[in-house]
Design a protein around this motif. Structure first.
Motif, PDB file in Angstrom:
ATOM      1  N   UNK A 171      32.539  22.289  10.574  1.00 14.55           N
ATOM      2  CA  UNK A 171      33.288  23.309  11.295  1.00 14.55           C
ATOM      3  C   UNK A 171      33.983  24.265  10.323  1.00 14.55           C
ATOM      4  N   UNK A 172      34.314  25.476  10.796  1.00 12.20           N
ATOM      5  CA  UNK A 172      35.119  26.375   9.955  1.00 12.20           C
ATOM      6  C   UNK A 172      36.500  25.763   9.729  1.00 12.20           C
ATOM      7  N   UNK A 173      36.925  25.712   8.473  1.00 14.55           N
ATOM      8  CA  UNK A 173      38.232  25.158   8.131  1.00 14.55           C
ATOM      9  C   UNK A 173      38.926  26.085   7.140  1.00 14.55           C
ATOM     10  N   UNK A 174      40.255  26.055   7.087  1.00 16.61           N
ATOM     11  CA  UNK A 174      40.985  26.911   6.137  1.00 16.61           C
ATOM     12  C   UNK A 174      40.876  26.432   4.694  1.00 16.61           C
ATOM     13  N   UNK A 202      38.936  31.292   7.540  1.00 10.00           N
ATOM     14  CA  UNK A 202      38.241  30.011   7.622  1.00 10.00           C
ATOM     15  C   UNK A 202      36.941  30.094   6.825  1.00 10.00           C
ATOM     16  N   UNK A 203      36.484  28.933   6.365  1.00 10.63           N
ATOM     17  CA  UNK A 203      35.252  28.843   5.582  1.00 10.63           C
ATOM     18  C   UNK A 203      34.319  27.845   6.261  1.00 10.63           C
ATOM     19  N   UNK A 211      30.262  30.854   4.873  1.00 10.05           N
ATOM     20  CA  UNK A 211      30.546  32.107   5.556  1.00 10.05           C
ATOM     21  C   UNK A 211      32.061  32.200   5.716  1.00 10.05           C
ATOM     22  N   UNK A 212      32.616  33.344   5.334  1.00  8.86           N
ATOM     23  CA  UNK A 212      34.064  33.532   5.449  1.00  8.86           C
ATOM     24  C   UNK A 212      34.360  34.230   6.771  1.00  8.86           C
ATOM     25  N   UNK A 213      35.227  33.622   7.563  1.00  4.70           N
ATOM     26  CA  UNK A 213      35.574  34.114   8.889  1.00  4.70           C
ATOM     27  C   UNK A 213      37.067  34.428   8.953  1.00  4.70           C
ATOM     28  N   UNK A 214      37.402  35.634   9.370  1.00  2.09           N
ATOM     29  CA  UNK A 214      38.798  36.039   9.509  1.00  2.09           C
ATOM     30  C   UNK A 214      39.133  36.198  10.988  1.00  2.09           C
ATOM     31  N   UNK A 215      40.134  35.462  11.434  1.00  2.00           N
ATOM     32  CA  UNK A 215      40.497  35.463  12.847  1.00  2.00           C
ATOM     33  C   UNK A 215      41.934  35.951  13.022  1.00  2.00           C
ATOM     34  N   UNK A 216      42.118  37.071  13.726  1.00  2.00           N
ATOM     35  CA  UNK A 216      43.475  37.580  13.938  1.00  2.00           C
ATOM     36  C   UNK A 216      44.233  36.736  14.956  1.00  2.00           C
ATOM     37  N   UNK A 217      45.516  36.860  14.912  1.00  2.00           N
ATOM     38  CA  UNK A 217      46.381  36.182  15.879  1.00  2.00           C
ATOM     39  C   UNK A 217      46.017  36.642  17.287  1.00  2.00           C
TER      40      UNK A 217
END
Length: 290
Positions: free
Chosen positions: A262-265, A40-41, A56-62
């Motif tokens: 909001x963070x979005x893909x 997400x960005x 900000x780059x956010x990586x969210x695992x399953x």
């Protein structure tokens, strides 16, 4: 006999904890695949110019039974031997997906890119070997765009040595941000030693700040320190118009939060609550570049 029974109970408790760690490690391995990680960005905006300056780059695992939240996953990673592997994997994934978005969107190619990094990773020789520069070159990105955002899952131990490591990155063009400022001794000590280019004030200090004198005082102190250090301040977790207006009047330079985007893909410019129009900044410069 009592000693023997206690010893057997001790062994059993150890067996249980070891098995639990084994299950977490197996779960971790299953999650370390690109298709199980969502990126997400979240836009970061200038509060005075009302323009988008970076993401900000956010990586969210399953989500899984053993790692039901992103926080649980990263807490585990920070305390494990896998931290270097994970950071390298997520760094590559972040830049790859950011580059993919640049190909599909307009006007974002010169934005700042905030990458979350745990401090101990920067001391890893593999991270300093120039691999990051190779990746940036591959995607036509500049080190001047990259802000290494230090997240303190594990505290810095040797600040003098770490200061030298940070200086090595600065010589290559990278800049430094300290995350969650104001929440503990370590983050404040990091500010003094590393003199980051950006200070990110933790959302706990921003929540309802217009009605909280204690929070106001602490944020004012952080802002005063930043101004003396020629450091820019980013307020995290802005969710209401009253928070936004107070921070603007105080002179906070930048912000991020649900009220601004909001963070979005997909790379999407931020917006201000009153207008709801995208906050677009000029695409021919890098905001805040030296």
């Amino acid at each position: 006999m009592t000693t023997l029974i206690n010893y057997l109970e001790f062994l059993n408790s150890k067996r249980t904890s070891h098995f639990q760690e084994f299950k977490k490690n197996e779960e971790f391995k299953r999650l370390m695949q690109a298709e199980k990680i969502k990126t997400f960005f979240q836009p970061i905006v200038s509060l005075d110019k009302e323009e988008t300056v970076g993401f900000e780059i956010l990586n969210r695992p399953q989500s899984t039974a053993l790692f039901p939240t992103t926080e649980k996953f990263y807490d585990y990673v920070g305390q494990s031997d896998n931290v270097f592997i994970v950071e390298g994997f997520l760094r590559n994934l972040s830049l790859e997906r950011y580059a993919e978005q640049l190909d599909q969107t307009q006007g974002h190619n010169k934005r700042l890119i905030f990458l979350n990094i745990q401090p101990q990773v920067l001391a890893d020789p593999a991270y300093r070997s120039g691999k990051t520069l190779e990746i940036l070159s591959k995607y036509n990105l500049s080190p001047n765009q990259i802000v290494l955002e230090l997240t303190e899952k594990e505290a810095v131990i040797d600040y003098n040595q770490f200061e030298k490591i940070i200086e090595n990155y600065r010589k290559q063009g990278f800049r430094i941000a300290v995350d969650d400022a104001g929440t503990g001794y370590n983050s404040l000590k990091t500010l003094v030693y590393l003199k980051p280019e950006f200070i990110k004030i933790d959302k706990s200090l921003i929540r309802n700040i217009s009605d909280q004198p204690e929070q106001q005082h602490l944020v004012e102190l952080l802002l005063e320190f930043a101004l003396q250090s020629k450091t820019e301040v980013i307020a995290e977790g802005i969710e209401t118009l009253s928070e936004l207006r107070y921070l603007q009047n105080l002179g906070i330079q930048m912000g991020q939060g649900y009220a601004l985007g909001k963070p979005t893909p997909i790379l999407s410019s931020g917006y201000f609550p009153l207008t709801k129009f995208p906050i677009v900044s000029p695409s021919n410069h890098i905001y805040g570049a030296k």
